[in-house]
Write a protein that holds these residues in place. Structure first.
Motif, PDB file in Angstrom:
ATOM      1  N   UNK A  78       0.860  -1.179   0.000  1.00  0.00           N
ATOM      2  CA  UNK A  78       0.000   0.000   0.000  1.00  0.00           C
ATOM      3  C   UNK A  78       0.894   1.225   0.000  1.00  0.00           C
ATOM      4  N   UNK A  79       0.693   2.096  -0.971  1.00  0.00           N
ATOM      5  CA  UNK A  79       1.529   3.294  -1.055  1.00  0.00           C
ATOM      6  C   UNK A  79       0.681   4.546  -0.925  1.00  0.00           C
ATOM      7  N   UNK A  80       1.341   5.638  -0.648  1.00  0.00           N
ATOM      8  CA  UNK A  80       0.689   6.915  -0.405  1.00  0.00           C
ATOM      9  C   UNK A  80       1.126   7.419   0.953  1.00  0.00           C
ATOM     10  N   UNK A  81       0.252   8.140   1.624  1.00  0.00           N
ATOM     11  CA  UNK A  81       0.553   8.602   2.994  1.00  0.00           C
ATOM     12  C   UNK A  81       0.022   7.529   3.943  1.00  0.00           C
ATOM     13  N   UNK A  82       0.860   6.520   4.194  1.00  0.00           N
ATOM     14  CA  UNK A  82       0.427   5.363   4.973  1.00  0.00           C
ATOM     15  C   UNK A  82       1.338   5.051   6.169  1.00  0.00           C
ATOM     16  N   UNK A  88      -1.541  -5.826  -5.441  1.00  0.00           N
ATOM     17  CA  UNK A  88      -1.864  -7.144  -4.891  1.00  0.00           C
ATOM     18  C   UNK A  88      -1.217  -8.233  -5.720  1.00  0.00           C
ATOM     19  N   UNK A  89      -0.625  -9.213  -5.040  1.00  0.00           N
ATOM     20  CA  UNK A  89      -0.109 -10.400  -5.728  1.00  0.00           C
ATOM     21  C   UNK A  89      -0.532 -11.635  -4.923  1.00  0.00           C
ATOM     22  N   UNK A  90      -0.780 -12.721  -5.627  1.00  0.00           N
ATOM     23  CA  UNK A  90      -1.199 -13.968  -4.992  1.00  0.00           C
ATOM     24  C   UNK A  90       0.001 -14.659  -4.371  1.00  0.00           C
ATOM     25  N   UNK A  91      -0.208 -15.260  -3.215  1.00  0.00           N
ATOM     26  CA  UNK A  91       0.850 -16.008  -2.523  1.00  0.00           C
ATOM     27  C   UNK A  91       0.416 -17.449  -2.394  1.00  0.00           C
ATOM     28  N   UNK A  92       1.371 -18.354  -2.477  1.00  0.00           N
ATOM     29  CA  UNK A  92       1.074 -19.779  -2.347  1.00  0.00           C
ATOM     30  C   UNK A  92       1.099 -20.222  -0.892  1.00  0.00           C
ATOM     31  N   UNK A  93       2.085 -19.738  -0.128  1.00  0.00           N
ATOM     32  CA  UNK A  93       2.207 -20.203   1.251  1.00  0.00           C
ATOM     33  C   UNK A  93       1.200 -19.493   2.153  1.00  0.00           C
ATOM     34  N   UNK A  94       0.651 -20.257   3.075  1.00  0.00           N
ATOM     35  CA  UNK A  94      -0.328 -19.740   4.019  1.00  0.00           C
ATOM     36  C   UNK A  94       0.393 -19.446   5.327  1.00  0.00           C
ATOM     37  N   UNK A  95       0.241 -18.233   5.879  1.00  0.00           N
ATOM     38  CA  UNK A  95       0.935 -17.888   7.125  1.00  0.00           C
ATOM     39  C   UNK A  95       0.345 -18.650   8.318  1.00  0.00           C
ATOM     40  N   UNK A  96       1.084 -18.655   9.414  1.00  0.00           N
ATOM     41  CA  UNK A  96       0.603 -19.250  10.655  1.00  0.00           C
ATOM     42  C   UNK A  96      -0.665 -18.520  11.110  1.00  0.00           C
ATOM     43  N   UNK A  97      -1.496 -19.176  11.910  1.00  0.00           N
ATOM     44  CA  UNK A  97      -2.710 -18.525  12.413  1.00  0.00           C
ATOM     45  C   UNK A  97      -2.394 -17.234  13.172  1.00  0.00           C
ATOM     46  N   UNK A  98      -3.340 -16.320  13.169  1.00  0.00           N
ATOM     47  CA  UNK A  98      -3.175 -15.053  13.862  1.00  0.00           C
ATOM     48  C   UNK A  98      -2.665 -13.971  12.942  1.00  0.00           C
ATOM     49  N   UNK A  99      -2.759 -12.743  13.398  1.00  0.00           N
ATOM     50  CA  UNK A  99      -2.303 -11.598  12.625  1.00  0.00           C
ATOM     51  C   UNK A  99      -1.426 -10.755  13.515  1.00  0.00           C
ATOM     52  N   UNK A 100      -0.291 -10.272  12.982  1.00  0.00           N
ATOM     53  CA  UNK A 100       0.643  -9.517  13.798  1.00  0.00           C
ATOM     54  C   UNK A 100       1.253  -8.351  13.042  1.00  0.00           C
ATOM     55  N   UNK A 101       1.689  -7.380  13.813  1.00  0.00           N
ATOM     56  CA  UNK A 101       2.452  -6.254  13.285  1.00  0.00           C
ATOM     57  C   UNK A 101       3.914  -6.606  13.435  1.00  0.00           C
ATOM     58  N   UNK A 102       4.674  -6.423  12.371  1.00  0.00           N
ATOM     59  CA  UNK A 102       6.112  -6.677  12.395  1.00  0.00           C
ATOM     60  C   UNK A 102       6.820  -5.319  12.452  1.00  0.00           C
ATOM     61  N   UNK A 103       7.734  -5.174  13.385  1.00  0.00           N
ATOM     62  CA  UNK A 103       8.525  -3.945  13.479  1.00  0.00           C
ATOM     63  C   UNK A 103       7.878  -2.839  14.118  1.00  0.00           C
ATOM     64  N   UNK A 163       7.649  -0.422   5.203  1.00  0.00           N
ATOM     65  CA  UNK A 163       8.808  -0.636   4.328  1.00  0.00           C
ATOM     66  C   UNK A 163       9.642   0.642   4.302  1.00  0.00           C
ATOM     67  N   UNK A 164      10.904   0.481   3.989  1.00  0.00           N
ATOM     68  CA  UNK A 164      11.819   1.638   3.966  1.00  0.00           C
ATOM     69  C   UNK A 164      11.414   2.710   2.967  1.00  0.00           C
ATOM     70  N   UNK A 165      10.712   2.325   1.904  1.00  0.00           N
ATOM     71  CA  UNK A 165      10.331   3.292   0.870  1.00  0.00           C
ATOM     72  C   UNK A 165       9.099   4.119   1.238  1.00  0.00           C
ATOM     73  N   UNK A 166       8.571   3.935   2.452  1.00  0.00           N
ATOM     74  CA  UNK A 166       7.406   4.707   2.898  1.00  0.00           C
ATOM     75  C   UNK A 166       6.080   4.011   2.678  1.00  0.00           C
ATOM     76  N   UNK A 167       6.101   2.856   2.055  1.00  0.00           N
ATOM     77  CA  UNK A 167       4.871   2.088   1.847  1.00  0.00           C
ATOM     78  C   UNK A 167       4.662   1.118   3.004  1.00  0.00           C
ATOM     79  N   UNK A 168       3.537   0.442   2.991  1.00  0.00           N
ATOM     80  CA  UNK A 168       3.205  -0.584   3.981  1.00  0.00           C
ATOM     81  C   UNK A 168       2.985  -1.887   3.227  1.00  0.00           C
ATOM     82  N   UNK A 169       3.538  -2.967   3.766  1.00  0.00           N
ATOM     83  CA  UNK A 169       3.413  -4.295   3.158  1.00  0.00           C
ATOM     84  C   UNK A 169       2.593  -5.173   4.098  1.00  0.00           C
ATOM     85  N   UNK A 170       1.689  -5.987   3.532  1.00  0.00           N
ATOM     86  CA  UNK A 170       0.887  -6.892   4.353  1.00  0.00           C
ATOM     87  C   UNK A 170       0.652  -8.197   3.624  1.00  0.00           C
ATOM     88  N   UNK A 171       0.381  -9.234   4.397  1.00  0.00           N
ATOM     89  CA  UNK A 171      -0.051 -10.524   3.878  1.00  0.00           C
ATOM     90  C   UNK A 171      -1.363 -10.841   4.570  1.00  0.00           C
TER      91      UNK A 171
END
Length: 92
Positions: free
Chosen positions: A11-15, A77-92, A40-48
């Motif tokens: 997600x890019x913009x003022x985020x 948006x891009x499709x991912x094959x691997x499914x993350x572990x249960x739960x949702x978390x903020x990294x960093x 992310x270092x470029x000012x965007x936000x990354x999520x799965x």
């Protein structure tokens, strides 16, 4: 029974500096999604996001608005094959 859908988004913009990560965590947990969110270092936000297709699609739609102080320019948006572990978390 719905299929599990897993996507990676940037997600890019003022985020950064507008509580986008905390908002994303609340929204994803409310929808029962697994995954994570980080700045992310470029000012965007990354999520799965991973979960039922309808819930993931609703989360993607919400990401296009974000919290009140955000100004979203793009949601890539891009499709991912691997499914993350249960739960949702903020990294960093």
């Amino acid at each position: 029974m719905s299929e599990t859908k897993t996507v990676a988004v940037v997600i890019s913009g003022r985020v950064q500096g507008v509580s986008y990560r905390a908002w994303t965590e609340r929204e994803a947990r409310a929808r029962g999604l697994a995954g994570h969110v980080r700045n992310r270092r470029d000012g965007s936000v990354e999520a799965v996001f991973s979960g039922p297709e309808a819930a993931v699609d609703a989360m993607l739609a919400a990401c296009r608005q974000g919290p009140a102080a955000a100004r979203v320019a793009a949601v890539d948006v891009s499709t991912r094959a691997e499914i993350p572990a249960p739960g949702f978390r903020v990294i960093g």
